[in-house]
Write an enzyme that holds these catalytic residues in place. Structure first.
Site, PDB file in Angstrom:
ATOM      1  N   ARG A  47       0.822  -1.216   0.000  1.00 30.19           N
ATOM      2  CA  ARG A  47       0.000   0.000   0.000  1.00 30.19           C
ATOM      3  C   ARG A  47       0.854   1.264   0.000  1.00 30.19           C
ATOM      4  O   ARG A  47       0.452   2.284  -0.545  1.00 30.19           O
ATOM      5  CB  ARG A  47      -0.938   0.000   1.201  1.00 30.19           C
TER       6      ARG A  47
ATOM      7  N   LYS B 133     -20.518 -16.218   1.094  1.00 27.79           N
ATOM      8  CA  LYS B 133     -21.931 -16.101   1.461  1.00 27.79           C
ATOM      9  C   LYS B 133     -22.774 -15.326   0.467  1.00 27.79           C
ATOM     10  O   LYS B 133     -22.347 -14.287  -0.025  1.00 27.79           O
ATOM     11  CB  LYS B 133     -22.037 -15.395   2.803  1.00 27.79           C
TER      12      LYS B 133
ATOM     13  N   GLY C 227     -11.411  -8.273  -1.461  1.00 26.53           N
ATOM     14  CA  GLY C 227     -10.123  -8.535  -0.821  1.00 26.53           C
ATOM     15  C   GLY C 227      -9.612  -9.939  -1.069  1.00 26.53           C
ATOM     16  O   GLY C 227      -8.457 -10.134  -1.462  1.00 26.53           O
TER      17      GLY C 227
ATOM     18  N   GLY D  48     -13.398  -3.747   0.816  1.00 25.09           N
ATOM     19  CA  GLY D  48     -14.757  -3.294   1.121  1.00 25.09           C
ATOM     20  C   GLY D  48     -15.229  -2.193   0.185  1.00 25.09           C
ATOM     21  O   GLY D  48     -16.388  -2.170  -0.248  1.00 25.09           O
TER      22      GLY D  48
HETATM   23  P1  ADP Z   1     -14.071 -11.281  -1.486  1.00 25.07           P
HETATM   24  O1  ADP Z   1     -13.266 -10.881  -0.267  1.00 25.07           O
HETATM   25  O2  ADP Z   1     -13.225 -11.338  -2.710  1.00 25.07           O
HETATM   26  O3  ADP Z   1     -15.301 -10.446  -1.641  1.00 25.07           O
HETATM   27  P2  ADP Z   1     -15.451 -13.375  -0.048  1.00 25.07           P
HETATM   28  O4  ADP Z   1     -14.979 -12.782   1.229  1.00 25.07           O
HETATM   29  O5  ADP Z   1     -16.871 -13.260  -0.386  1.00 25.07           O
HETATM   30  O6  ADP Z   1     -14.567 -12.808  -1.273  1.00 25.07           O
HETATM   31  O7  ADP Z   1     -15.147 -14.940  -0.085  1.00 25.07           O
HETATM   32  C1  ADP Z   1     -13.860 -15.493   0.077  1.00 25.07           C
HETATM   33  C2  ADP Z   1     -13.894 -16.752   0.900  1.00 25.07           C
HETATM   34  O8  ADP Z   1     -14.894 -17.645   0.424  1.00 25.07           O
HETATM   35  C3  ADP Z   1     -12.598 -17.492   0.826  1.00 25.07           C
HETATM   36  O9  ADP Z   1     -11.987 -17.472   2.100  1.00 25.07           O
HETATM   37  C4  ADP Z   1     -12.991 -18.904   0.411  1.00 25.07           C
HETATM   38  O10 ADP Z   1     -12.311 -19.911   1.128  1.00 25.07           O
HETATM   39  C5  ADP Z   1     -14.468 -18.931   0.744  1.00 25.07           C
HETATM   40  N1  ADP Z   1     -15.164 -19.966  -0.038  1.00 25.07           N
HETATM   41  C6  ADP Z   1     -15.255 -20.060  -1.367  1.00 25.07           C
HETATM   42  N2  ADP Z   1     -15.930 -21.176  -1.713  1.00 25.07           N
HETATM   43  C7  ADP Z   1     -16.260 -21.790  -0.580  1.00 25.07           C
HETATM   44  C8  ADP Z   1     -16.963 -23.000  -0.268  1.00 25.07           C
HETATM   45  N3  ADP Z   1     -17.424 -23.794  -1.237  1.00 25.07           N
HETATM   46  N4  ADP Z   1     -17.106 -23.343   1.018  1.00 25.07           N
HETATM   47  C9  ADP Z   1     -16.627 -22.540   1.986  1.00 25.07           C
HETATM   48  N5  ADP Z   1     -15.976 -21.392   1.773  1.00 25.07           N
HETATM   49  C10 ADP Z   1     -15.778 -21.018   0.501  1.00 25.07           C
HETATM   50 MG    MG Z   2     -13.623 -11.227   1.801  1.00 20.98          MG
END
Ligand code: ADP
Ligand code: MG
Length: 426
Positions: free
Chosen positions: A41, A230, A383, A406
């Site tokens: 950063r 989620k 992230g 975020g």
């Molecule tokens: P971002 O930060 O890019 O928005 P998220 O925080 O929504 O992404 O999701 C990332 C997390 O989702 C990762 O830690 C990954 O391990 C988890 N993940 C992805 N697929 C699955 C799954 N099938 N079961 C459990 N966790 C999952």
């Molecule tokens: Mg995330």
């Protein structure tokens, strides 16, 4: 929201003081040694800083770091709520917690990277900051203490914002380059813009050009790949992209809630039962709007949530009890990679599986590779998604990887970002 904002190139900063909001919220070693474990950063801020210095500005940089608690009473209350022994909650301990979030290591590293001295103020808007800002000359740079040491920072207190703006003087300029913090209306990210002409630095400009451009005027077809853990954390993104995208691809943990909503069995996979109706509504809405919605056709299941779990491939929505889906399956990989081939723009948020386990990173890796090979504009937000692309070695091949986790999510949700809205329109 208007994404067409004035940048540092649209204002004259020669001989002026510039209050520059950076995102220097860097990860520090847990042992309190003051070692920065990743200076990405700080490096990212260099082009804007160097430009301002070259133009003859005096740069007053500032940033928050971590989540300090500026009130001893509140700190003690929070610690006690976490179950800490009240007798152990001394003023000394609180001061130590603040010390760990001081900007000294950042000033030092920034100085090394710039090859020049960075003057560090011992406060944010107090006597030391005021004296050092007043003495600062063209071509020099100083750094204020952690902006969150001031109670008014997170409350966007106008008095604090004015005091920060005053450091730059009556002909001062505010430059924001902290994209990671633009989704927060804080004194240093938004409030100051009421008192100084406000423009973006190069980092924010790039985010606006790419993410803003993809949302407002995408090169079509626009394919959105959405995954991650989620459904509930991605509702805003799905809703907004349903209005804009030509194709939406669903993967990752949230795909099991979709599978269940469609009558499948998902075993012990991630499931958000409260969102089943929502998933069906989204499927219907996509149909009405003529948006192509792709769901997994097969999935890799595991007998436990572990890197060395036993695994096998089953059709989507046919997961036996005792098993959980941790990645998209090979047929789904083919389907999804095919869908990005002829895209004009791809926006990707959310890994396709638990990429942190090598065995279940296959789907995420395949999609990253497909993105690296298309001629489409490829934009990565979120992230964990950014971390996945970096970890898997495809970072250089993407058009744009957002620097704000975020903030990029709220951007993709179509929300107004206070730290962007406050900048002058072009
Ligand atoms: P971002 O930060 O890019 O928005 P998220 O925080 O929504 O992404 O999701 C990332 C997390 O989702 C990762 O830690 C990954 O391990 C988890 N993940 C992805 N697929 C699955 C799954 N099938 N079961 C459990 N966790 C999952
Ligand atoms: Mg995330």
């Amino acid at each position: 929201m208007n994404y067409n904002k004035k940048t540092v190139k649209d204002v004259d900063v020669k001989g002026k003081k510039v209050l520059l909001r950076c995102d220097f919220n860097v990860p520090m070693a847990k042992d309190g040694s003051g070692v920065i474990t990743d200076d990405k950063r700080i490096r990212a801020a260099l082009p804007t800083i160097q430009y301002l210095l070259d133009q003859g500005a005096a740069v007053i940089a500032c940033s928050h770091m971590g989540k300090p608690e500026p009130s001893f009473e509140k700190w003690a209350k929070k610690q006690a709520e976490k179950g800490k022994d009240p007798a152990s909650l001394t003023k000394e301990k609180w001061e130590k917690s603040l010390e760990a979030l001081c900007m000294e290591p950042v000033a030092k590293r920034l100085g090394e990277l710039l090859g020049r001295d960075v003057v560090l103020a011992s406060d944010v808007v107090g006597p030391d900051a005021q004296a050092k800002a007043a003495a600062l000359q063209s071509g020099e740079i100083m750094l204020l203490q952690n902006t969150r040491f001031e109670k008014g920072e997170t409350k966007n207190d106008p008095e604090l914002a004015k005091a920060m703006a005053d450091l730059a003087g009556s002909d001062g300029v505010y430059v924001s380059d902290a994209f990671g913090a633009v989704h927060r209306a804080h004194a240093s990210t938004a409030g100051v813009a009421a008192y100084l002409p406000a423009v973006s630095g190069f980092l924010i400009q790039k985010e606006l050009d790419f993410i803003g451009g993809a949302l407002a005027n995408p090169k079509r077809p626009l394919v959105a790949i959405l995954g991650g853990a989620k459904v509930s954390s991605k509702i805003g993104v799905i809703n907004n992209l349903l209005e804009i995208a030509d194709t939406i691809i669903i993967g990752g943990g949230m795909s099991y809630t979709f599978a269940k909503a469609q009558g499948g069995t998902v075993g012990d996979s991630l499931l958000e039962s409260d969102w089943l109706d929502y998933c069906n509504e989204m499927i219907a809405k996509a149909g009405e709007k003529g948006v192509k919605l792709l769901l997994p056709v097969d999935t890799v299941i595991a007998d436990k949530f572990a890197p060395d779990a036993d695994s096998k491939v089953v059709p989507n929505g046919q997961i036996p009890d005792g098993w959980q889906g941790l990645d998209i399956g090979p047929e789904t990989v083919k389907l999804y990679c095919g869908a990005v081939k002829d895209a004009g723009t791809v926006i990707w948020n959310g890994p396709m599986g638990v990429f942190e386990f090598e065995k279940f990173a296959v789907g995420t890796k395949a999609v990253a590779e497909a993105l690296s090979e298309t001629d489409a504009i490829t934009i990565i937000g979120g992230g964990d998604s950014a971390a996945a692309v970096q970890q898997l070695g495809y970072a250089e091949k993407m058009t744009h990887i957002s620097t704000g986790g975020g903030a990029s999510l709220e951007f993709m949700e179509g929300k107004e970002l206070p730290g962007v809205a406050c900048l002058l329109d072009k």
